[in-house]
Design a protein around this motif. Structure first.
Motif, PDB file in Angstrom:
ATOM      1  N   PRO A  10      95.537  38.298   9.698  1.00  0.00           N
ATOM      2  CA  PRO A  10      94.400  37.362   9.730  1.00  0.00           C
ATOM      3  C   PRO A  10      94.777  35.936   9.327  1.00  0.00           C
ATOM      4  O   PRO A  10      94.271  34.974   9.921  1.00  0.00           O
ATOM      5  CB  PRO A  10      93.419  37.972   8.720  1.00  0.00           C
ATOM      6  CG  PRO A  10      93.731  39.439   8.745  1.00  0.00           C
ATOM      7  CD  PRO A  10      95.221  39.530   8.964  1.00  0.00           C
ATOM      8  N   ASP A  11      95.688  35.792   8.332  1.00  0.00           N
ATOM      9  CA  ASP A  11      96.024  34.410   7.913  1.00  0.00           C
ATOM     10  C   ASP A  11      96.775  33.660   9.014  1.00  0.00           C
ATOM     11  O   ASP A  11      96.648  32.438   9.154  1.00  0.00           O
ATOM     12  CB  ASP A  11      96.810  34.403   6.596  1.00  0.00           C
ATOM     13  CG  ASP A  11      98.152  35.115   6.703  1.00  0.00           C
ATOM     14  OD1 ASP A  11      98.242  36.072   7.494  1.00  0.00           O
ATOM     15  OD2 ASP A  11      99.104  34.719   6.008  1.00  0.00           O
ATOM     16  N   LEU A  13      96.222  34.070  12.271  1.00  0.00           N
ATOM     17  CA  LEU A  13      95.207  33.674  13.260  1.00  0.00           C
ATOM     18  C   LEU A  13      94.423  32.459  12.768  1.00  0.00           C
ATOM     19  O   LEU A  13      94.130  31.538  13.532  1.00  0.00           O
ATOM     20  CB  LEU A  13      94.250  34.843  13.545  1.00  0.00           C
ATOM     21  CG  LEU A  13      94.888  36.069  14.205  1.00  0.00           C
ATOM     22  CD1 LEU A  13      93.852  37.174  14.380  1.00  0.00           C
ATOM     23  CD2 LEU A  13      95.511  35.714  15.546  1.00  0.00           C
ATOM     24  N   ARG A  14      94.131  32.452  11.466  1.00  0.00           N
ATOM     25  CA  ARG A  14      93.400  31.319  10.887  1.00  0.00           C
ATOM     26  C   ARG A  14      94.251  30.043  10.978  1.00  0.00           C
ATOM     27  O   ARG A  14      93.771  28.985  11.381  1.00  0.00           O
ATOM     28  CB  ARG A  14      93.060  31.621   9.418  1.00  0.00           C
ATOM     29  CG  ARG A  14      92.190  30.560   8.747  1.00  0.00           C
ATOM     30  CD  ARG A  14      92.272  30.701   7.245  1.00  0.00           C
ATOM     31  NE  ARG A  14      93.649  30.570   6.793  1.00  0.00           N
ATOM     32  CZ  ARG A  14      94.190  31.277   5.798  1.00  0.00           C
ATOM     33  NH1 ARG A  14      93.486  32.166   5.154  1.00  0.00           N
ATOM     34  NH2 ARG A  14      95.457  31.094   5.446  1.00  0.00           N
ATOM     35  N   CYS A  39      91.897  39.407  19.249  1.00  0.00           N
ATOM     36  CA  CYS A  39      92.385  38.171  18.620  1.00  0.00           C
ATOM     37  C   CYS A  39      91.775  36.928  19.257  1.00  0.00           C
ATOM     38  O   CYS A  39      91.568  35.923  18.585  1.00  0.00           O
ATOM     39  CB  CYS A  39      93.912  38.124  18.635  1.00  0.00           C
ATOM     40  SG  CYS A  39      94.621  39.323  17.480  1.00  0.00           S
ATOM     41  N   GLN A  42      88.704  36.602  17.253  1.00  0.00           N
ATOM     42  CA  GLN A  42      88.977  36.171  15.874  1.00  0.00           C
ATOM     43  C   GLN A  42      89.311  34.679  15.832  1.00  0.00           C
ATOM     44  O   GLN A  42      88.835  33.954  14.963  1.00  0.00           O
ATOM     45  CB  GLN A  42      90.171  36.956  15.291  1.00  0.00           C
ATOM     46  CG  GLN A  42      89.958  38.454  15.185  1.00  0.00           C
ATOM     47  CD  GLN A  42      88.803  38.798  14.253  1.00  0.00           C
ATOM     48  OE1 GLN A  42      88.752  38.314  13.128  1.00  0.00           O
ATOM     49  NE2 GLN A  42      87.875  39.595  14.725  1.00  0.00           N
ATOM     50  N   HIS A  46      87.310  31.563  13.978  1.00  0.00           N
ATOM     51  CA  HIS A  46      87.931  30.599  13.049  1.00  0.00           C
ATOM     52  C   HIS A  46      87.684  29.167  13.525  1.00  0.00           C
ATOM     53  O   HIS A  46      87.394  28.282  12.725  1.00  0.00           O
ATOM     54  CB  HIS A  46      89.443  30.844  12.949  1.00  0.00           C
ATOM     55  CG  HIS A  46      89.814  32.037  12.123  1.00  0.00           C
ATOM     56  ND1 HIS A  46      89.445  32.182  10.808  1.00  0.00           N
ATOM     57  CD2 HIS A  46      90.521  33.147  12.425  1.00  0.00           C
ATOM     58  CE1 HIS A  46      89.915  33.333  10.337  1.00  0.00           C
ATOM     59  NE2 HIS A  46      90.565  33.935  11.303  1.00  0.00           N
TER      60      HIS A  46
END
Ligand SMILES: [Zn+2]
Length: 226
Positions: A10-11, A13-14, A39, A42, A46
């Protein structure tokens, strides 16, 4: 769309949405996104959150004034002031190895402006470098029934599967899967007897081969990292 089992953390992708990743890592995430609806969503979430935060930080009250300025500016622009740049011919090269052509995600395909120069490595492996701004990625092709000797990593290794699949003690990786490994992981990627495998990797540090005879391959790590 391909069914994906392994995604970026997740980090990552952020940070991709925020535009703070190294260009080579960002390119791998963008390529994974073409395979992966999960993704895609996601990253869109973000981006929406970042846009909302930026608007709030700017103060929403100024928006009508900005709109007014824009209207004034547009009203005074002479017609045809803004011209589209002439399209430049782009010579995109296919990725071929031994007369086979591999289909790539669009963001990667657009990077190939030169015919790919493969280096043959021990164990029926081939490697080719793809320059990305100040860094580079490596295409690695493993023939059927081949593999990379057991190794750990001195930095993070990001890998995206572009064709076929490979296995190691941690799992099976197929088209579109994204793998992140670091110095805590030791693995031995292998293909089976049915299918070869093409991956693209970004390395933050050289591989370090650990097992018996494979230690002889340590000079190979410089080839992968070069
Ligand atoms: Zn994904």
């Amino acid at each position: 769309m391909t069914h994906i089992n392994h995604h970026p953390a997740p980090d990552l992708l952020r940070d991709f949405a925020a535009g703070t990743l190294a260009p080579s890592t960002a390119l791998l995430i963008a390529a994974h996104r073409e395979y992966c609806s999960h993704c895609q969503q996601q990253i869109a979430n973000h981006e929406a959150l970042l846009a909302q935060t930026a608007l709030e930080a700017d103060g929403g009250d100024d928006q009508p004034a900005l709109d007014g300025m824009l209207e004034t500016l547009l009203a005074h622009l002479p017609e045809h002031t803004v011209r589209e740049p002439e399209a430049l011919p782009t010579a995109i090269q296919p990725l071929t190895l031994h007369h086979r052509t591999f289909e790539l995600p669009q963001v990667l395909a657009r990077q190939l402006h030169q015919p790919t120069r493969w280096s043959a490595l021990p164990g029926r492996l081939h490697q080719a470098r793809l320059a990305v701004e100040n860094s580079h990625l490596n295409f690695i092709h493993m023939d059927k029934n081949s593999g990379v000797p057991t190794h750990t990593h001195k930095g993070r290794e990001y890998t995206l599967v572009l064709h076929g699949g490979f296995s190691d003690a941690n799992g099976d990786y197929r088209l579109g899967d994204f793998v992140c490994l670091d110095q805590r992981h030791q693995h031995q990627p292998q293909t089976d007897s049915h299918e070869d495998c093409l991956v693209i990797s970004a390395l933050e540090g050289p591989l370090h081969f650990t097992s018996g005879l494979a230690r002889l391959f340590n000079p190979l790590s410089q080839l992968f990292f070069r």
